[in-house]
Structure formats: structure tokens, C-alpha cells
Scaffold this active site. Structure first.
Site, PDB file in Angstrom:
ATOM      1  N   ASP A  51      43.390 120.845  58.469  1.00 26.20           N
ATOM      2  CA  ASP A  51      43.027 119.534  57.925  1.00 26.20           C
ATOM      3  C   ASP A  51      44.078 118.990  56.969  1.00 26.20           C
ATOM      4  O   ASP A  51      43.919 117.900  56.423  1.00 26.20           O
ATOM      5  CB  ASP A  51      41.659 119.580  57.242  1.00 26.20           C
ATOM      6  CG  ASP A  51      41.598 120.502  56.048  1.00 26.20           C
ATOM      7  OD1 ASP A  51      42.246 121.580  56.090  1.00 26.20           O
ATOM      8  OD2 ASP A  51      40.911 120.178  55.059  1.00 26.20           O
TER       9      ASP A  51
ATOM     10  N   ASP B 252      44.571 122.192  47.819  1.00 34.64           N
ATOM     11  CA  ASP B 252      43.246 122.798  47.657  1.00 34.64           C
ATOM     12  C   ASP B 252      43.239 123.904  46.607  1.00 34.64           C
ATOM     13  O   ASP B 252      42.408 124.816  46.668  1.00 34.64           O
ATOM     14  CB  ASP B 252      42.760 123.363  48.995  1.00 34.64           C
ATOM     15  CG  ASP B 252      42.371 122.286  49.996  1.00 34.64           C
ATOM     16  OD1 ASP B 252      42.431 121.104  49.642  1.00 34.64           O
ATOM     17  OD2 ASP B 252      42.020 122.641  51.135  1.00 34.64           O
TER      18      ASP B 252
END
Length: 259
Positions: A60, A133
């Protein structure tokens, strides 16, 4: 002056688009999907996508890289320790790279993945951090590859950046992260105020990002593991004492995984 917009992708990803109006050049961070970027370029004739910045290898975040490079001829920057599609320049700790006239310093921040990097632009007025992230608004990434020790060290490093640093993470997780932060520190007024404010933003469909290092230090339990209130809650959750900050962090991360 660089303008930064969020291009939504998937259910909760943001692709950060940096724009230099003078040169009509732009760069994108972690394009997991090429379509939003190509749509933006089609709607803005005369602009060129010169650079693609990647923080880690998850699909992603890299799914649109090859298509964008093929379509635009962009330079692809990414972590040296991970397999990044179509990468032109491999980056590691201490490297510096010029993007749209801005110099970014590279930090290796393992934890979420082993080769994860962050891009930091030092500026007296408004420092910028693109952290993928690793550090989220009021949270942090799951430990898919790294250890609690690695992630705690990475977060502790980011926590030392200037308080005004704008934190551009890549997911709209803020409200769910704040629900957890309230469970960890129910008496923290900063967390309660932020939860109320973000709730209003999300009800309107507005984005909750970017954050700042100052706001994270005040409300993010994963940056507050040395606070007595956080340690006490972690001890209660674990049913034992967590004698070190890393163990407090590990208890919180395991709790969040089940929250």
C-alpha cells in the site's frame, strides 16, 4: 514555498503530494496507488512528477511506483535495505537528498519493517517529517518485522526532533489511536481535547493530519512510556511491573494489537 496536499487512496491511506509552484514540479510520498497521482496531474496540466519518495516496501506504499515512473519518468528514492520497485537511489542512515529544492536527511527507523526510513527536512520555521508507518498521529505502526526495542529506539529518536516538526504519516488512524490513548491515560486532558477536536474533524470528513512532535509528546502513549501514568497502566495491563521503557512500550503495543 512548497505546498503539501494529501491524496486519499484505498480506505485510509494518504499519498503526500509536494508541489513547487515556481517550477511546476511535484513529488509524491508512498504512492501505493498510481491513480490518484495521475488524476491530479491530468487536472493540473504542465506539472511534472519529478520524484517518488518511498519509506518502506509494503504494497500500500509502493503499489503505484512502477506505473508512475513509467508514465512520468520520475526518480524513485527508497530504503537501501528493502526491495523497492523501480528504485533509482537507495537511501540509508545519514544520507541527504535534494527534492524540489529541499534537502531531506534520511533516518533509518526500523520496527514496522526492518529497512523502514523516514525523510526529515530541517527548517527553522517549519521542519517536515515523512515517517511512513513508524510514527502515527497518537500511535505507531505494528511490529511486522522489527522488535519492540527497535521500534522504541526509532520513536525515541523522532521524539527528539523540534517540537514544531510537521509529522506526515500515511494513514488516517488518528481517531482510533486516540481511543486507545484515552484508555491508557484517561486523566490526560490533552488527549481528551485532541479526541474531541479530531472527532469533529472526522464527522465533517476532514483530514486529521499533519500532526506535530509537540502534539505527539503530549498525547501519544507510545512516546510517553516514561510517564508514571502510562507505566502504571502498562503494569496493570500486564499484571506485573514493566521495569524498563522498552517493556512498557512492548506491553502497550501488544495491548493495542488487541484493542
Amino acid at each position: 514555498m512548497i505546498k503539501i496536499d494529501a491524496l486519499p487512496a484505498f480506505s485510509d491511506n494518504y499519498l503526500w503530494l509536494l508541489q513547487d509552484a515556481e517550477s511546476r514540479c511535484c513529488a509524491v510520498v508512498d504512492p501505493g496507488d498510481a491513480a490518484p497521482v495521475l488524476a491530479w496531474l491530468e487536472a493540473h496540466p504542465g506539472w511534472r512528477l519529478t520524484d517518488i519518495l518511498v519509506t518502506h516496501h509494503h504494497a500500500d506504499h509502493v503499489g503505484g511506483v512502477a506505473r508512475l515512473k513509467d508514465a512520468c519518468g520520475s526518480r524513485v528514492l527508497g530504503p537501501a535495505q528493502e526491495r523497492i520497485p523501480a528504485r533509482d537511489q537507495a537511501l540509508g542512515e545519514g544520507d541527504r537528498v535534494q527534492v524540489l529544492g529541499l534537502e531531506f536527511q534520511i533516518f533509518e527507523v526500523p520496527g514496522h519493517t526492518l529497512g523502514h526510513i523516514a525523510y526529515y527536512h530541517e527548517d527553522a520555521g517549519q521542519p517536515l517529517l515523512f515517517c511512513g508507518d513508524t510514527l502515527f498521529a497518537a500511535g505507531c505502526g505494528r511490529l511486522f518485522e522489527g522488535t519492540p526495542e527497535q521500534m522504541h529506539r526509532s520513536l525515541s529518536r523522532l521524539a527528539t526532533l523540534p517540537a514544531a516538526t510537521q509529522v506526515y504519516c500515511t494513514h488516517e488512524y488518528t481517531l482510533s489511536n486516540l481511543r486507545f490513548a484515552k484508555a491508557v491515560e484517561p486523566a490526560n486532558p490533552n488527549t481528551a481535547e485532541r479526541f474531541a477536536r479530531v472527532s469533529r474533524l472526522r464527522e465533517r470528513g476532514d483530514i486529521s493530519l499533519p500532526s506535530t512532535i509537540a502534539l505527539e509528546l503530549a498525547t501519544n502513549p507510545f512516546l510517553r512510556v516514561t510517564e508514571t501514568s502510562v507505566k502504571q497502566m502498562a503494569d496493570e495491563r500486564a499484571g506485573r511491573e514493566n521495569p524498563t521503557p522498552v517493556e512498557v512500550f512492548a506491553t502497550l503495543r501488544a495491548w493495542k494489537d488487541q484493542f
